[in-house]
Motif scaffolding. Structure first.
Motif, PDB file in Angstrom:
ATOM      1  N   TYR A 251      -0.490  -4.898  -8.414  1.00  0.00           N
ATOM      2  CA  TYR A 251      -1.411  -3.864  -7.918  1.00  0.00           C
ATOM      3  C   TYR A 251      -0.596  -2.938  -7.030  1.00  0.00           C
ATOM      4  N   TYR A 252      -0.479  -1.668  -7.441  1.00  0.00           N
ATOM      5  CA  TYR A 252       0.445  -0.713  -6.840  1.00  0.00           C
ATOM      6  C   TYR A 252      -0.325   0.519  -6.355  1.00  0.00           C
ATOM      7  N   HIS A 253       0.229   1.229  -5.369  1.00  0.00           N
ATOM      8  CA  HIS A 253      -0.492   2.334  -4.733  1.00  0.00           C
ATOM      9  C   HIS A 253       0.283   3.650  -4.765  1.00  0.00           C
ATOM     10  N   VAL A 254      -0.452   4.747  -5.049  1.00  0.00           N
ATOM     11  CA  VAL A 254       0.034   6.089  -4.719  1.00  0.00           C
ATOM     12  C   VAL A 254      -1.012   6.796  -3.852  1.00  0.00           C
ATOM     13  N   ASP A 255      -1.889   6.008  -3.254  1.00  0.00           N
ATOM     14  CA  ASP A 255      -2.950   6.500  -2.382  1.00  0.00           C
ATOM     15  C   ASP A 255      -3.344   5.355  -1.472  1.00  0.00           C
ATOM     16  N   LEU A 256      -3.728   5.706  -0.243  1.00  0.00           N
ATOM     17  CA  LEU A 256      -4.166   4.663   0.694  1.00  0.00           C
ATOM     18  C   LEU A 256      -5.155   5.234   1.698  1.00  0.00           C
TER      19      LEU A 256
ATOM     20  N   LEU B   1      -2.498  14.721  -1.062  1.00  0.00           N
ATOM     21  CA  LEU B   1      -1.621  15.185  -2.129  1.00  0.00           C
ATOM     22  C   LEU B   1      -0.757  14.039  -2.624  1.00  0.00           C
ATOM     23  N   ASN B   2      -0.057  14.272  -3.727  1.00  0.00           N
ATOM     24  CA  ASN B   2       0.917  13.303  -4.199  1.00  0.00           C
ATOM     25  C   ASN B   2       2.079  13.223  -3.218  1.00  0.00           C
ATOM     26  N   MET B   3       2.318  12.042  -2.683  1.00  0.00           N
ATOM     27  CA  MET B   3       3.403  11.808  -1.731  1.00  0.00           C
ATOM     28  C   MET B   3       4.440  10.833  -2.296  1.00  0.00           C
ATOM     29  N   THR B   4       4.413  10.609  -3.603  1.00  0.00           N
ATOM     30  CA  THR B   4       5.234   9.566  -4.225  1.00  0.00           C
ATOM     31  C   THR B   4       6.399  10.167  -4.989  1.00  0.00           C
ATOM     32  N   GLN B   5       7.564   9.595  -4.795  1.00  0.00           N
ATOM     33  CA  GLN B   5       8.768   9.970  -5.532  1.00  0.00           C
ATOM     34  C   GLN B   5       8.928   8.989  -6.690  1.00  0.00           C
ATOM     35  N   ILE B   6       8.982   9.491  -7.925  1.00  0.00           N
ATOM     36  CA  ILE B   6       9.028   8.565  -9.058  1.00  0.00           C
ATOM     37  C   ILE B   6      10.297   7.727  -9.054  1.00  0.00           C
TER      38      ILE B   6
ATOM     39  N   ASN C 130       0.818  -1.222   0.000  1.00  0.00           N
ATOM     40  CA  ASN C 130       0.000   0.000   0.000  1.00  0.00           C
ATOM     41  C   ASN C 130       0.848   1.267   0.000  1.00  0.00           C
ATOM     42  N   TRP C 131       2.175   1.123   0.131  1.00  0.00           N
ATOM     43  CA  TRP C 131       3.085   2.273   0.199  1.00  0.00           C
ATOM     44  C   TRP C 131       4.123   2.230  -0.915  1.00  0.00           C
ATOM     45  N   GLY C 132       3.885   1.392  -1.921  1.00  0.00           N
ATOM     46  CA  GLY C 132       4.792   1.357  -3.055  1.00  0.00           C
ATOM     47  C   GLY C 132       5.969   0.421  -2.898  1.00  0.00           C
ATOM     48  N   ASN C 133       5.878  -0.526  -1.940  1.00  0.00           N
ATOM     49  CA  ASN C 133       6.952  -1.504  -1.747  1.00  0.00           C
ATOM     50  C   ASN C 133       6.402  -2.891  -2.061  1.00  0.00           C
ATOM     51  N   VAL C 134       6.962  -3.529  -3.069  1.00  0.00           N
ATOM     52  CA  VAL C 134       6.449  -4.801  -3.558  1.00  0.00           C
ATOM     53  C   VAL C 134       6.598  -5.887  -2.492  1.00  0.00           C
TER      54      VAL C 134
END
Length: 847
Positions: free
Chosen positions: A414-419, A429-434, A392-396
């Motif tokens: 199934y990947y997340h940039v929101d939870l 807001l966007n909290m993700t670093q590409i 849920n935090w972008g870690n596989v």
């Protein structure tokens, strides 16, 4: 020469940016000398697009959008024709549908091998009079299938100057008087990942409130914009919103329109058999308990209706089952029960479709605790896709074992940039670093996970940047590397803002993502960073500086770009900078209040100001950007979380403490040595004596650090006045040097100004610190002191050894108008500093 060199560097960088974002090489040019085929010129303001009536309806919809796009860019709207004519300059068709394309293949004008059997591939090239009735050169957009053709159409739109985000980010078209096509064959090839899409989720109160106000709900009037965005980004898959919406039931056109346009619909990880959970929640009495063991008949009836409703549309069926409302099914991991449920579901699929279940695409989502079922040996049919997940935090969480036999049905992610979940929701807001997303998706693809990539995007806005990155990487993971991620950011910004603003906008956007990814807005509070070490101030200052840079660029933009810039960059930067400032103010307020320091009240005021400003920023986003187009998109609660879930009543201002100023007594400070140095602010003394008719007075903010301290009024004698500073040493200090930082008072009295200073009641030293600040020494003494706005007076106590423990420094003014800023005590460890910002730990001692 220097400016020319810098300009060339920027041009080269922008060229690299274009190549990163566009997998296909640029085939559109606006310079006739570089071109083979003119589409629009200042002299020729009309042309036609030839697309057969027998073409896929989704392709025809995209062609109509292309007509509008040309009109936005050039003011020329091409005609749509189904017959040849001398005005035809573009031919569009699908290999699997269009008689035009079949005729081109038959006559050898188009190599059928480039399209036959390919998935979602397009070819863009120029041909000379390829069919009877055509004159001169024409542009051909040919797709292997419906989506291949659509992607080719939107690639042309993008290259003439229409951003894929034109509607969702209010990006204005880039105006051109002429458009030409280069010679050559252009293609993006086939997608690396078969199903590429997004999941609209956690959509209340923001997206739900917005679409209800603007469109009347989650209906086809709104979803048409989602479908078009996905196609312009070369995506093909959607899990629709499901918190309170029923995609299939709320608007009967939602599903047919998606199928017509080319979007494959699925249902989320806990909505099996093409049914939305809300369809069950609204009809519990009809279907009975959501329990397969106790109510198999009712649950299977619900499932069967979902498969019947598909009716030949292109969809991917989610199978298996979770508990009611996305909860675990129970405390035990009952793999046999899940296997029985899947057997029943697959029988229903086969019965309703009249084909073996393996002929209908299916996935099993190993989300949350369901992964434990898989780890305990749950059997998954060979043809069913295994949809793995992140945390849920972008870690596989899990990937296929490279040593094991590959599952025939393939793997998805199934990947997340929101939870909306534990340990705390992040939805505002966007909290993700590409950079982090790239590393984890590179890992994912390296392990053979290439059947489906789906991204939980929350409300979609304001996650535009990571959505764009995710879908571009899903098409071709190999064209993005650790070395060109900033180039990608630059190309994205160039697409939205143009060449002149791309480099600086990309720098700001990249830093925003870096800073925001440190801790989500919802998890940030007054305890997040270390206050005493200066860490909290440093991270706050970084955001405030970034805000200044963003606002500076915002003010240089033409008016038509300002809404886009606010949505993508300025608002998120301002909102997070303000949030950091607010929580830093809370930390300072609590610290000073614990010391009984009245300045705590100033920080309390700052907390209140920032809390109000947060509401003003969100109001501005909702009501003023694009004329109020995005009202409710910033309704998300983000201040005052005490658990994983948001406060139900909205944002809650952090607690502040106010000090009773009337009860405040100055003094009582005790400092601690830090690395062989003690740094003391003048106003933070331990004790003072005032003199007969004088009083020690703080001059707030005077000087470079905290304040100035002086005995006032200046016309009264200074007899009897003194200051005592108390310090605690951790070890013995020898060869003591005391540096007094004083205001730049010049010797307006004859002989200058003097003070007396002593340690632990020992022998006083009398120091005159400004008598040489005269015209005779104007260049060497007086002017430098005036320019620096301070005088540094150094006193050596070379014969004094201070033992570990408590010690006192006493200063007595011997002249009026002595203004003291700071005192620094060291034995040679203090570093050179212009501002003397260093600070020793201290505490307020109550006697």
């Amino acid at each position: 020469m220097k400016n020319m060199f810098l300009s060339r560097i920027i041009i080269i960088f922008l060229f690299l940016c274009v190549s990163v974002l566009n997998a296909a090489e640029p085939f559109v040019t606006f310079i006739s000398a570089d071109a083979k085929l003119p589409l629009v010129t200042p002299q020729n303001r009309s042309f036609s697009i030839w697309c057969d009536d027998a073409e896929h309806r989704g392709v025809l919809l995209a062609v109509r959008n292309l007509q509008t796009d040309f009109e936005k860019v050039t003011t020329v709207k091409p005609e749509l024709s189904n017959i040849a004519g001398k005005e035809v300059r573009i031919i569009i068709g699908s290999f699997d549908k269009s008689p035009l394309i079949r005729q081109l293949v038959k006559t050898g004008k188009l190599d059928g091998k480039e399209l036959r059997g390919k998935n979602e591939k397009y070819i863009i090239t120029t041909l000379h009079a390829p069919l009877e009735g055509l004159q001169g050169d024409v542009l051909l957009i040919a797709g292997s299938d419906k989506r291949g053709t659509i992607y080719g159409i939107y690639e042309l739109s993008k290259q003439i100057g229409i951003s894929p985000w034109y509607w969702w980010l209010d990006v204005p078209p880039v105006k051109h008087q002429a458009i030409y096509i280069k010679e050559g064959v252009y293609t993006d090839g086939e997608p690396a990942v078969k199903y590429r899409g997004i999941f609209i989720n956690d959509e209340w109160p923001c997206m739900g409130g917005w679409t209800t106000e603007k469109f009347g709900g989650f209906n086809s009037k709104m979803y048409v914009h989602v479908y078009e965005l996905l196609l312009r980004l070369k995506a093909n898959f959607l899990w629709p919103a499901m918190w309170s919406a029923a995609f299939y039931a709320d608007d009967p056109m939602n599903s047919p329109l998606a199928d017509e346009m080319g979007i494959i619909i699925g249902t989320s990880h806990h909505e099996p058999m093409a049914r939305n959970h809300q369809e069950y929640a609204r009809n519990r009495k009809l279907y009975g308990e959501w329990n397969y063991q106790r109510n198999k008949e009712g649950v299977e009836r619900f499932f069967r209706e979902g498969i019947k409703r598909m009716n030949g549309k292109e969809e991917v069926i989610t199978i298996a089952m979770r508990g009611d409302g996305d909860a675990p099914m129970g405390p035990d991991t009952d793999t046999h029960l899940l296997e029985d449920i899947v057997k029943g579901q697959r029988k229903i699929i086969a019965d309703v479709t009249g084909k073996p279940a393996c002929k209908t695409p299916q996935l099993w989502a190993l989300y949350s605790e369901v992964l434990e079922y898989y780890d305990k040996g749950m059997k998954i049919p060979d043809d069913v896709m295994i949809l793995l997940c992140d945390d849920n935090w972008g870690n596989v969480r899990r990937l296929p074992d490279l040593k094991d036999k590959r599952h025939p049905g393939g793997y998805g992610m199934y990947y997340h940039v929101d939870l909306h979940g534990a340990p705390r929701a992040y939805q505002w807001l966007n909290m993700t670093q590409i950079q982090h997303m790239w590393e984890q998706l590179y890992l994912t693809y390296s392990y053979g996970v290439d059947k489906m990539w789906i991204l939980n995007v929350g409300d979609l806005k304001p996650n535009e940047f990571p959505v764009d990155f995710f879908l571009n990487m899903a098409w071709n993971p190999g064209h993005l590397t650790a070395d060109n991620l900033q180039e990608y950011t630059c190309s994205f910004c160039k697409q939205q803002f143009g060449d002149n603003y791309a480099v600086e906008a990309a720098r700001i956007l990249n830093l925003y993502c870096k800073y925001a990814a440190r801790v989500t807005a919802e998890m940030l509070d007054s305890q997040t960073y270390n206050l005493s070490s200066g860490e909290f101030k440093a991270v706050t200052d970084e955001f405030l500086a970034l805000e200044a840079h963003a606002y500076r660029q915002f003010m240089t933009l033409p008016e038509e770009l300002k809404d886009t810039y606010k949505e993508l960059i300025l608002f998120p930067v301002q909102a997070m900078a303000n949030l950091y400032e607010m929580y830093y103010a809370v930390a300072m307020n609590h610290k000073l209040a614990s010391e009984g320091d009245p300045r705590a009240n100033e920080w309390a005021d700052r907390v209140e100001y920032c809390f109000r400003y947060d509401a003003e920023l969100c109001y501005d986003y909702n009501n003023n950007i694009a004329g109020g187009k995005w009202n409710h998109l910033m309704d998300q609660t983000h201040i005052g979380y005490t658990s994983w879930d948001e406060p139900k009543g909205g944002n809650i201002m952090p607690e502040i403490i106010r000090v009773d100023v009337s009860a405040y007594k100055p003094g009582g400070y005790e400092y601690k040595e830090k690395g062989g140095v003690v740094v003391m602010e003048a106003e933070r003394f331990a004790e003072c004596t005032q003199g007969n008719k004088t009083e020690w007075t703080v001059i707030p903010d005077l000087g470079r650090t905290l304040s100035g301290l002086s005995l006032m009024p200046y016309t009264q004698p200074v007899t009897g006045a003194s200051l005592t500073y108390r310090m605690k040493l951790n070890s013995e200090m020898k060869n003591i040097r005391v540096r007094l930082i004083l205001d730049s008072t010049l010797p307006f009295i004859k002989g200058g100004h003097s003070y007396a200073i002593s340690l632990d009641g020992g022998k006083e030293q009398i120091v005159n610190y400004n008598s040489e600040m005269t015209w005779a020494n104007c260049y060497t003494k007086m002017y430098p002191a005036g320019a620096a706005r301070l005088i540094e007076s150094v006193v050596d106590f070379s014969n004094v050894n201070l033992k570990e423990g408590i010690h006192a420094l006493i200063i007595r003014p011997l002249s009026p108008a002595i203004v003291l800023h700071k005192i620094i005590i060291d034995c040679g460890s203090d570093e050179v500093s212009r501002l003397n910002l260093q600070e020793s730990p201290y505490r307020k001692v109550t006697h």
